[in-house]
Design a protein around this motif. Structure first.
Motif, PDB file in Angstrom:
ATOM      1  N   TYR A   1       0.699  -1.183  -0.245  1.00 55.15           N
ATOM      2  CA  TYR A   1      -0.141  -0.110   0.040  1.00 55.15           C
ATOM      3  C   TYR A   1       0.877   1.337  -0.264  1.00 55.15           C
ATOM      4  O   TYR A   1       1.990   1.082   0.429  1.00 55.15           O
ATOM      5  CB  TYR A   1      -0.870  -0.006   1.217  1.00 55.15           C
ATOM      6  CG  TYR A   1      -1.850  -1.030   1.255  1.00 55.15           C
ATOM      7  CD1 TYR A   1      -3.187  -0.768   0.896  1.00 55.15           C
ATOM      8  CD2 TYR A   1      -1.709  -2.479   1.892  1.00 55.15           C
ATOM      9  CE1 TYR A   1      -4.071  -1.626   0.984  1.00 55.15           C
ATOM     10  CE2 TYR A   1      -2.569  -3.530   1.653  1.00 55.15           C
ATOM     11  CZ  TYR A   1      -3.881  -3.221   1.443  1.00 55.15           C
ATOM     12  OH  TYR A   1      -4.986  -3.910   1.372  1.00 55.15           O
ATOM     13  N   ILE A   2       0.535   2.293  -0.608  1.00 55.28           N
ATOM     14  CA  ILE A   2       1.219   3.631  -0.557  1.00 55.28           C
ATOM     15  C   ILE A   2       0.306   4.871  -0.112  1.00 55.28           C
ATOM     16  O   ILE A   2      -0.970   4.603  -0.310  1.00 55.28           O
ATOM     17  CB  ILE A   2       1.601   3.803  -2.050  1.00 55.28           C
ATOM     18  CG1 ILE A   2       2.718   5.082  -1.940  1.00 55.28           C
ATOM     19  CG2 ILE A   2       0.616   4.099  -3.219  1.00 55.28           C
ATOM     20  CD1 ILE A   2       3.400   5.301  -3.246  1.00 55.28           C
ATOM     21  N   ASN A   3       0.806   5.572   0.893  1.00 58.45           N
ATOM     22  CA  ASN A   3       0.129   6.515   1.247  1.00 58.45           C
ATOM     23  C   ASN A   3       1.233   7.912   0.865  1.00 58.45           C
ATOM     24  O   ASN A   3       2.179   7.988   1.209  1.00 58.45           O
ATOM     25  CB  ASN A   3       0.257   6.388   2.582  1.00 58.45           C
ATOM     26  CG  ASN A   3      -0.415   7.895   3.482  1.00 58.45           C
ATOM     27  OD1 ASN A   3       0.180   8.925   3.492  1.00 58.45           O
ATOM     28  ND2 ASN A   3      -1.506   7.923   3.943  1.00 58.45           N
TER      29      ASN A   3
ATOM     30  N   GLU B   1      -4.127   7.255  -1.036  1.00 59.38           N
ATOM     31  CA  GLU B   1      -3.542   6.029  -0.143  1.00 59.38           C
ATOM     32  C   GLU B   1      -4.542   5.047  -1.183  1.00 59.38           C
ATOM     33  O   GLU B   1      -5.602   5.108  -1.375  1.00 59.38           O
ATOM     34  CB  GLU B   1      -3.602   5.819   0.914  1.00 59.38           C
ATOM     35  CG  GLU B   1      -5.047   5.776   1.580  1.00 59.38           C
ATOM     36  CD  GLU B   1      -4.967   6.017   3.211  1.00 59.38           C
ATOM     37  OE1 GLU B   1      -3.824   6.164   3.858  1.00 59.38           O
ATOM     38  OE2 GLU B   1      -6.114   5.568   3.806  1.00 59.38           O
ATOM     39  N   PHE B   2      -3.604   3.731  -1.540  1.00 59.10           N
ATOM     40  CA  PHE B   2      -4.354   2.558  -2.098  1.00 59.10           C
ATOM     41  C   PHE B   2      -3.316   1.446  -2.056  1.00 59.10           C
ATOM     42  O   PHE B   2      -2.077   1.831  -1.964  1.00 59.10           O
ATOM     43  CB  PHE B   2      -4.618   3.269  -3.814  1.00 59.10           C
ATOM     44  CG  PHE B   2      -3.669   3.610  -4.400  1.00 59.10           C
ATOM     45  CD1 PHE B   2      -2.871   2.680  -5.212  1.00 59.10           C
ATOM     46  CD2 PHE B   2      -3.296   5.111  -4.412  1.00 59.10           C
ATOM     47  CE1 PHE B   2      -1.765   3.370  -5.966  1.00 59.10           C
ATOM     48  CE2 PHE B   2      -2.332   5.517  -5.040  1.00 59.10           C
ATOM     49  CZ  PHE B   2      -1.443   4.628  -5.865  1.00 59.10           C
TER      50      PHE B   2
ATOM     51  N   GLN C   1      -4.125  12.528 -10.284  1.00 62.45           N
ATOM     52  CA  GLN C   1      -4.855  11.876  -9.055  1.00 62.45           C
ATOM     53  C   GLN C   1      -6.045  11.080  -9.389  1.00 62.45           C
ATOM     54  O   GLN C   1      -6.321  10.004  -8.777  1.00 62.45           O
ATOM     55  CB  GLN C   1      -5.383  13.127  -8.244  1.00 62.45           C
ATOM     56  CG  GLN C   1      -3.976  13.766  -7.739  1.00 62.45           C
ATOM     57  CD  GLN C   1      -4.225  14.883  -6.556  1.00 62.45           C
ATOM     58  OE1 GLN C   1      -5.255  14.938  -6.253  1.00 62.45           O
ATOM     59  NE2 GLN C   1      -3.156  15.471  -6.125  1.00 62.45           N
ATOM     60  N   LYS C   2      -6.940  11.499 -10.339  1.00 66.20           N
ATOM     61  CA  LYS C   2      -8.275  11.002 -10.289  1.00 66.20           C
ATOM     62  C   LYS C   2      -8.189   9.497 -10.519  1.00 66.20           C
ATOM     63  O   LYS C   2      -8.955   8.481  -9.551  1.00 66.20           O
ATOM     64  CB  LYS C   2      -9.075  11.573 -11.546  1.00 66.20           C
ATOM     65  CG  LYS C   2     -10.531  11.040 -11.455  1.00 66.20           C
ATOM     66  CD  LYS C   2     -11.424  11.729 -12.259  1.00 66.20           C
ATOM     67  CE  LYS C   2     -12.842  10.991 -12.538  1.00 66.20           C
ATOM     68  NZ  LYS C   2     -13.745  11.404 -12.696  1.00 66.20           N
TER      69      LYS C   2
ATOM     70  N   LYS D   1      -9.075   3.928  -3.518  1.00 67.16           N
ATOM     71  CA  LYS D   1      -9.179   4.531  -2.194  1.00 67.16           C
ATOM     72  C   LYS D   1      -9.639   3.104  -1.328  1.00 67.16           C
ATOM     73  O   LYS D   1     -10.577   2.615  -1.794  1.00 67.16           O
ATOM     74  CB  LYS D   1     -10.022   5.664  -1.619  1.00 67.16           C
ATOM     75  CG  LYS D   1      -9.786   5.773  -0.356  1.00 67.16           C
ATOM     76  CD  LYS D   1     -10.901   7.149  -0.047  1.00 67.16           C
ATOM     77  CE  LYS D   1     -10.842   7.425   1.299  1.00 67.16           C
ATOM     78  NZ  LYS D   1      -9.647   7.840   2.012  1.00 67.16           N
ATOM     79  N   PRO D   2      -8.687   2.754  -0.416  1.00 70.74           N
ATOM     80  CA  PRO D   2      -9.131   1.393   0.346  1.00 70.74           C
ATOM     81  C   PRO D   2     -10.455   1.734   1.044  1.00 70.74           C
ATOM     82  O   PRO D   2     -10.709   2.880   1.695  1.00 70.74           O
ATOM     83  CB  PRO D   2      -8.005   1.134   1.159  1.00 70.74           C
ATOM     84  CG  PRO D   2      -7.579   2.559   1.374  1.00 70.74           C
ATOM     85  CD  PRO D   2      -7.646   3.358   0.129  1.00 70.74           C
TER      86      PRO D   2
END
Length: 95
Positions: free
Chosen positions: A21-23, A36-37, A66-67, A73-74
């Motif tokens: 996961y990345i934030n 984050e996703f 970004q979109k 999004k988790p």
């Protein structure tokens, strides 16, 4: 879930049994927020091949486009685990 890498004030990379996961710290104008996703298999392969160099490039790409990433999004439960893992890591590492 645990933080496995980070770039100060930019991104955190986390790992758990389900993957990576990345934030990403993002901001447009005066408002700051996180994107984050869970990273997909191709993104994970790129990270394994290139390490933090890839994550830096990828995080910049996410901030510019970004979109499609916001749509990944988790759930709020996973988001809470991400947040708590980052806070714990920051506390342990005096960040």
């Amino acid at each position: 879930m645990k933080v496995i890498s980070y770039s100060k004030a930019f991104w955190y990379l986390l790992e758990d049994k389900d993957g990576l996961y990345i934030n990403i710290n993002s901001g447009r104008g005066a408002v700051g927020y996180s994107i984050e996703f869970q990273m997909n298999p191709e993104e994970c392969e790129q990270y394994l091949a290139q390490g933090d160099v890839y994550v830096n490039k990828f995080a910049m790409h996410v901030n510019n486009k970004q979109k499609p990433f916001l749509e990944r999004k988790p759930s709020s439960d996973v988001s809470n685990v991400i947040h708590n893992s980052i806070m714990k890591w920051n506390d342990e590492n005096k960040i």
